[in-house]
Enzyme design. Structure first.
Site, mmCIF file in Angstrom:
data_model
loop_
_atom_site.group_PDB
_atom_site.id
_atom_site.type_symbol
_atom_site.label_atom_id
_atom_site.label_comp_id
_atom_site.label_asym_id
_atom_site.label_seq_id
_atom_site.Cartn_x
_atom_site.Cartn_y
_atom_site.Cartn_z
ATOM 1 N N GLU A 169 1.089 -1.216 0.145
ATOM 2 C CA GLU A 169 -0.320 0.075 -0.071
ATOM 3 C C GLU A 169 0.757 1.229 0.066
ATOM 4 O O GLU A 169 1.281 1.806 -1.163
ATOM 5 C CB GLU A 169 -1.146 -0.021 1.509
HETATM 6 O O1 ITT Z 1 -6.886 3.726 3.837
HETATM 7 P P1 ITT Z 1 -7.726 3.091 5.135
HETATM 8 O O2 ITT Z 1 -6.942 3.123 5.706
HETATM 9 O O3 ITT Z 1 -7.938 1.461 4.653
HETATM 10 O O4 ITT Z 1 -9.127 3.871 4.993
HETATM 11 P P2 ITT Z 1 -9.599 4.525 3.220
HETATM 12 O O5 ITT Z 1 -9.092 4.694 2.074
HETATM 13 O O6 ITT Z 1 -10.829 4.281 3.479
HETATM 14 O O7 ITT Z 1 -9.909 6.354 3.699
HETATM 15 P P3 ITT Z 1 -9.398 7.569 3.128
HETATM 16 O O8 ITT Z 1 -8.360 7.594 2.558
HETATM 17 O O9 ITT Z 1 -10.868 7.314 1.741
HETATM 18 O O10 ITT Z 1 -9.818 8.528 3.774
HETATM 19 C C1 ITT Z 1 -9.757 8.992 5.305
HETATM 20 C C2 ITT Z 1 -9.932 9.194 5.502
HETATM 21 O O11 ITT Z 1 -10.296 10.896 5.223
HETATM 22 C C3 ITT Z 1 -12.135 10.764 6.062
HETATM 23 N N1 ITT Z 1 -12.662 11.989 4.882
HETATM 24 C C4 ITT Z 1 -12.668 11.487 3.770
HETATM 25 N N2 ITT Z 1 -13.316 12.770 3.082
HETATM 26 C C5 ITT Z 1 -13.185 13.669 4.071
HETATM 27 C C6 ITT Z 1 -13.478 14.828 4.072
HETATM 28 O O12 ITT Z 1 -14.020 15.520 2.551
HETATM 29 N N3 ITT Z 1 -13.594 15.684 4.930
HETATM 30 C C7 ITT Z 1 -12.791 14.869 5.878
HETATM 31 N N4 ITT Z 1 -12.581 13.664 6.196
HETATM 32 C C8 ITT Z 1 -12.700 12.828 5.208
HETATM 33 C C9 ITT Z 1 -12.802 9.036 5.406
HETATM 34 O O13 ITT Z 1 -13.768 9.322 6.094
HETATM 35 C C10 ITT Z 1 -11.241 8.379 6.317
HETATM 36 O O14 ITT Z 1 -11.510 8.232 7.993
HETATM 37 CA CA CA Z 2 -6.886 4.206 1.589
#
Ligand code: ITT
Ligand code: CA
Length: 494
Positions: A169
């Site tokens: 990753e």
């Molecule tokens: O990599 P992993 O850990 O599996 O997680 P993910 O891939 O689902 O994680 P993301 O990068 O999509 O999102 C990271 C975090 O940011 C949050 N997030 C997404 N969009 C956002 C926004 O516009 N404002 C604030 N937080 C946000 C989301 O809920 C996650 O907690």
């Molecule tokens: Ca991710």
């Protein structure tokens, strides 16, 4: 006396006509050949099954240049799957497969029908599924099975769904940002990659002193376009921003209290948490206090410094068996060069207007965050009526977590902080591991630099045209002087 007419001989006229025809033909061919062709593309699809949500990316590249350098770009606006990440479907695996339907149909609409069968389709799952796998391996197998069945039913060339290791990753995120920034083809200095997800976070960079001997588990070796890279990468499971928040809440509820005053939330903010829900993750499950009540109420107190102290308590700095560590006894070589920070680094710092690190220094960022965290919740809601309540309520925690992770965790200083570029998109493509993952699986980045013709095609055409014109002028000049000589000879005879 009869005036002599300049007598062009038939052979001269013939040479001139042939010369002109050849010149016109040469210029026409060059122009036609140089006209841009209607571009045909090939496509690839990657589904990023993250802990918080799944996103579908379509990539495209010119059909005749599969193996060329730096030509793959994101073709669509990211399709965000409605609902939570696939790891939340442990008790309803079919639901995980069905949740992908809308985005898959969008991909079917987007990619020309003639290309669909040859379009590779991959799904990669990250920390959410890693946690589910630790907690309940058979549930995670069922989710993967349901997702595989769903994806296999489309016309695309389905190439499998799998759990990425943390090392992959981090490493593929690094490949993506360096590929998009055009840093791999000529072996330029690379940039490090910082990814902050919901459940895990990655740091990856090339350091001249790192060859993996001290900590082989952090080494990813690449040979790309003829250059070798020893990449350092580490993924911290449970240190994505959602799981980090749970760790701070677990820290504050160790005595099973029913009220928590949390400095990372705004004053006048209040939320009821169920103990069973908070501790329902392998990141904190073993710390669940005995005899706790069903719920606790979190009341915000909005204090940046106290929040930072609280966040520090989830990092362990006491033991390090290597020459140097980041935290939790994890080896980390000395930080090197510039970094690109994406995912939640971008969402959070962009919202807080702290993303431009060249203008907002680390000190300024702390000051702004201090002020932001101290803003009472009702005022903040009034200022941002359209922002999702969950995100809005957590930006104080998330911003403080990011600064603490970078400085206390990874050892960034005020100086090296300036070397971090916060990235949303790069050349129209989202920063993240998906592009690097696809480039790797489709062998789109050759190990060796591709052979190039000694002269680039446009230069070749230009040289041909200029040479043609010069030859034409020389030809006309010869014909002209030849006929002048003939003419004066004729006059002399007359
Ligand atoms: O990599 P992993 O850990 O599996 O997680 P993910 O891939 O689902 O994680 P993301 O990068 O999509 O999102 C990271 C975090 O940011 C949050 N997030 C997404 N969009 C956002 C926004 O516009 N404002 C604030 N937080 C946000 C989301 O809920 C996650 O907690
Ligand atoms: Ca991710």
């Amino acid at each position: 006396m009869k005036e002599a007419s300049p007598g062009y001989r038939p052979v001269t006229i013939f040479v001139v006509v042939i010369g002109v025809i050849a010149l016109v033909a040469l210029v026409t061919v060059a122009v036609v050949q140089n006209k841009p062709l209607t571009q045909k593309y090939k496509y690839g699809i990657v589904l990023d099954a993250g802990s918080s949500h799944t996103a579908l990316y379509i990539y495209k590249w010119p059909a005749e240049k599969d193996n060329n350098t730096g030509r793959v770009t994101q073709a669509n606006e990211t399709c965000k799957v409605k609902g939570p990440g696939i790891s939340s479907y442990a008790s309803n695996p079919q639901g995980a497969g069905e949740s992908l339907r809308a985005c898959m149909l969008e991909a079917k609409k987007f990619i020309p029908a003639s290309r669909q069968e040859e379009t590779p389709l991959y799904l990669g799952a990250t920390a959410g599924m890693r946690l589910l796998n630790m907690e309940n391996a058979s549930a995670s197998d069922s989710v993967f099975k349901a997702v595989e069945e769903a994806l296999d039913s489309y016309t695309f060339s389905y190439r499998g769904a799998r759990l990425l290791t943390g090392l992959e990753e981090g490493a593929f995120g690094w490949v993506t940002v360096n590929y998009l920034d055009g840093r791999l083809t000529q072996g330029q200095k690379t940039i490090g990659a910082l990814d902050l997800g919901g459940a895990s976070t990655q740091i990856s960079f090339v350091s001249p002193n790192f060859d993996g001997s001290e900590s082989p588990n952090n080494l990813m070796m690449f040979r790309l376009y003829g250059n070798d890279y020893n990449l350092y990468s580490h993924s911290f499971l449970c240190y994505g921003k959602d799981q980090a928040l749970r760790q701070t809440l677990a820290h504050q509820t160790q005595s099973g209290q029913s009220i928590v005053n949390d400095p990372c939330f705004h004053s006048k903010y209040s939320k009821v948490w169920e103990y069973s829900n908070l501790y329902d993750t392998p990141c904190v499950a073993d710390r669940k206090p005995d005899n706790s009540p069903t719920n606790f109420t979190l009341n915000g107190s909005g204090n940046f410094q106290q929040c930072q102290q609280l966040i520090k308590s989830i990092f362990n700095f006491t033991q390090c068996k290597y020459s140097r560590c980041s935290f939790n006894g994890v080896f980390q070589p000395e930080l090197q060069g510039s970094f690109g920070a994406f995912s939640a680094y971008y969402y959070v710092l962009d919202f807080l207007n702290l993303a431009d690190t060249s203008r907002v220094s680390l000190e300024k960022a702390k000051d702004k965050l201090k002020e932001y965290c101290a803003t009472p919740w009702p005022e903040l809601q009034k200022q941002h009526p359209k922002t999702k309540e969950k995100y809005l309520s957590e930006y104080c925690f998330s911003g403080t977590y990011i600064l603490t992770l970078l400085t206390e965790g990874y050892n960034f200083t005020a100086d090296t902080y300036k070397e971090i570029t916060v990235i949303g998109k790069m050349q129209g493509s989202d920063a993240g591991w998906t592009l690097g993952y696809m480039l790797n699986l489709t062998n789109m980045i050759p190990a060796e630099a591709p052979d190039r013709p000694p002269i680039a095609y446009p230069s070749y055409v230009s040289i041909m045209v200029i040479t043609g014109i010069v030859l034409g002028i020389v030809l006309l000049f010869i014909v002209y002087t030849h006929s002048r000589t003939q003419c004066s000879n004729t006059q002399k005879i007359v």
